[in-house]
Design a protein around this motif. Structure first.
Motif: not given
Ligand code: TYD
Ligand code: MG
Length: 455
Positions: A10-21, A27-33, A220-225
């Motif tokens: 799982f990736f944060c599409k805002e900052c690229g933070h990576e997570s296994t779940k 936790p990287g940029c504080g953005q929701w969803n 701003k939205e969608g799944t595009v990073a």
């Protein structure tokens, strides 16, 4: 036969933070969803495939390193050159981010034109527009006396091959989110796609010896990073900002391995492309209302350049349970803090009021030097007293209400003088260090109360 291992990340599409779940808040940029799921196949990648095509490099002795390789080429747009630290650097990868429709493609096509006209070999790769659309845009931008190459392609391996075979001096990839890499299973525009593509382009820039600019849409939205995911991978990160409905645009550098950051370039969108604004202060102050309350001129340093701007405040009694606070162009927390300081240190009772603060012209200011401007604008609006139009105020305000020293006071005062201002309120400590500048009245103040008196 062993099955090929596929991994889900799982990736944060805002900052690229990576997570296994999956996580609700990054936790990287504080953005929701912002987390999206991507499948990563780890066996093959395009970098390996391309490696065989690239010329091999060898370790070099330090004293043999040729400094010319760091040479810069002017884009013939002074504002852009300054933001880049003096022109484009060979072998570098530049990321240009910005909202859709802000003018990224236009800016880059203009750069291509200027470089092509200097006999550089230019390749413009577009995954968004057709050849005809680009040609139509180019025709608005004026004279392409020397030619350049256009390439409408989204497959990165084809693009890479063209770059290797033709070794152009300057390449534009518009945009990275449309580039497709067949060896990455994740969908188009996903974090792993754009990261892998950027990694390949970085290697190409270094090893083929070309400058590559990649465009990244802020989404701003969608799944595009978004482009933030790539910031750590590239040499230079530029953001093109501005109000879509106004014509000015600000180009800001947030990372630069070849120059200073926080330089800005100001442009204006016209029917024949982007035009540079060489005197942004004049531009930012244009259209200032006369004799209005809650308006004052202040000064912020943007890189090495002072920019005068108008701070506007509107303070009125609230009709809500909780007073409303809005800030445009500055941090809202700063506004709250300054209101508290005014209330406690200068006995201006406005905690029951709504407060709206705006930096006219749409610049986003991080420098605390405009604190004094904001405080005085709020005071002026609260008391309904207009401020002298020929007055500039700047200085950082501390929690005890003291007006603190700011750097480069002299440049700021000279800029104000150049634009015909007659008085300047600034921190006393800065005023003392100023050499005698004639033609403008310098008023040094110790704290906010003194500044209010000086009005
Ligand atoms: P564009 O460069 O396509 O934006 P981006 O690549 O960042 O998405 O700019 C599109 C806008 O600029 C569009 O609204 C039309 C306007 N524009 C002009 O006003 N003048 C011009 O000369 C050009 C080429 C575009
Ligand atoms: Mg575009």
């Amino acid at each position: 036969m062993a099955r090929k291992k596929e991994k889900t990340v799982f990736f944060c599409k805002e900052c690229g933070h990576e997570s296994t779940k999956w996580l609700g808040q990054c936790p990287g940029c504080g953005q929701w969803n912002t987390f999206v799921e991507e499948v990563i196949k780890n066996d093959t990648n395009l970098s390996g495939e391309i490696s065989s095509d690239l010329p091999k490099t060898r370790p070099t002795k330090l004293k043999d390193v040729n400094y010319d390789e760091f040479s810069r080429t002017s884009t013939k747009m002074e504002e852009l050159d300054r933001v880049l630290g003096g022109g484009i650097v060979k072998n570098s990868l530049i990321l240009l981010g910005g909202d859709p429709g802000i003018g990224k493609s236009t800016l880059l096509l203009q750069v291509c034109k200027n470089l092509a006209n200097q006999d550089k070999k230019v390749l413009y790769v577009s995954g968004e527009e057709s050849l005809q659309q680009i040609k139509m845009r180019a025709e608005r931008l004026g004279d392409f006396s020397k030619d350049m190459y256009l390439y409408c392609e989204t497959d990165l391996s084809d693009v890479s091959r063209e770059i290797i075979n033709n070794s152009p001096d300057f390449v534009v990839i518009d945009s990275i989110q449309t580039m497709y890499n067949a060896n990455v299973t994740a969908s188009l525009g996903s974090v792993s796609q754009i990261r892998e593509s950027t990694g390949i382009l970085m290697r190409l820039a270094k090893e083929v010896g070309t400058t590559i600019v990649i465009v990244g849409h802020v989404t701003k939205e969608g799944t595009v990073a978004g482009p933030r995911v790539l910031e750590h991978m590239v040499d230079t990160v530029l953001y093109f900002e501005g109000d879509r409905y106004a014509s000015y645009r600000v180009l800001r550098s947030v990372k630069n391995r070849f120059g200073s950051t926080n330089e800005v370039g100001v442009f204006e969108m016209n029917e024949d492309g982007l035009r540079q604004v060489n005197n942004p202060s004049e531009y930012m102050l244009s259209g200032r209302p006369e004799n209005a309350t809650g308006s004052i001129a202040s000064c912020s340093m943007e890189g090495s350049r002072p920019i005068l701007l108008e701070v506007q405040a509107l303070i009125c009694e609230t009709s809500f349970q909780i007073p409303q606070r809005t800030a445009n162009g500055i941090d809202l927390k700063r506004v709250n803090l300054l209101m508290a300081v005014l209330e406690k240190r200068a006995r201006v009772k406005m905690s029951f009021c709504d407060a709206y603060v705006n930096i006219a012209g749409g610049l986003k200011i991080k420098e605390p030097a405009i604190d004094l401007g904001i405080a005085l604008a709020m005071y002026s609006s609260f008391k309904n007293i207009p401020i002298d139009e020929k007055l500039v105020a700047f200085g950082e305000i501390g929690l005890s209400g003291e007006v603190r020293m700011v750097n480069m006071a002299e440049q700021r005062v000279l800029e104000a003088k150049k634009l015909g201002f007659e008085k300047v309120i600034l921190p006393e400590t800065s005023a003392n260090s100023l050499k005698k500048i004639s033609g403008i009245k310098i008023i040094g103040v110790k704290d906010v109360s003194e500044a209010i008196k000086a009005l």
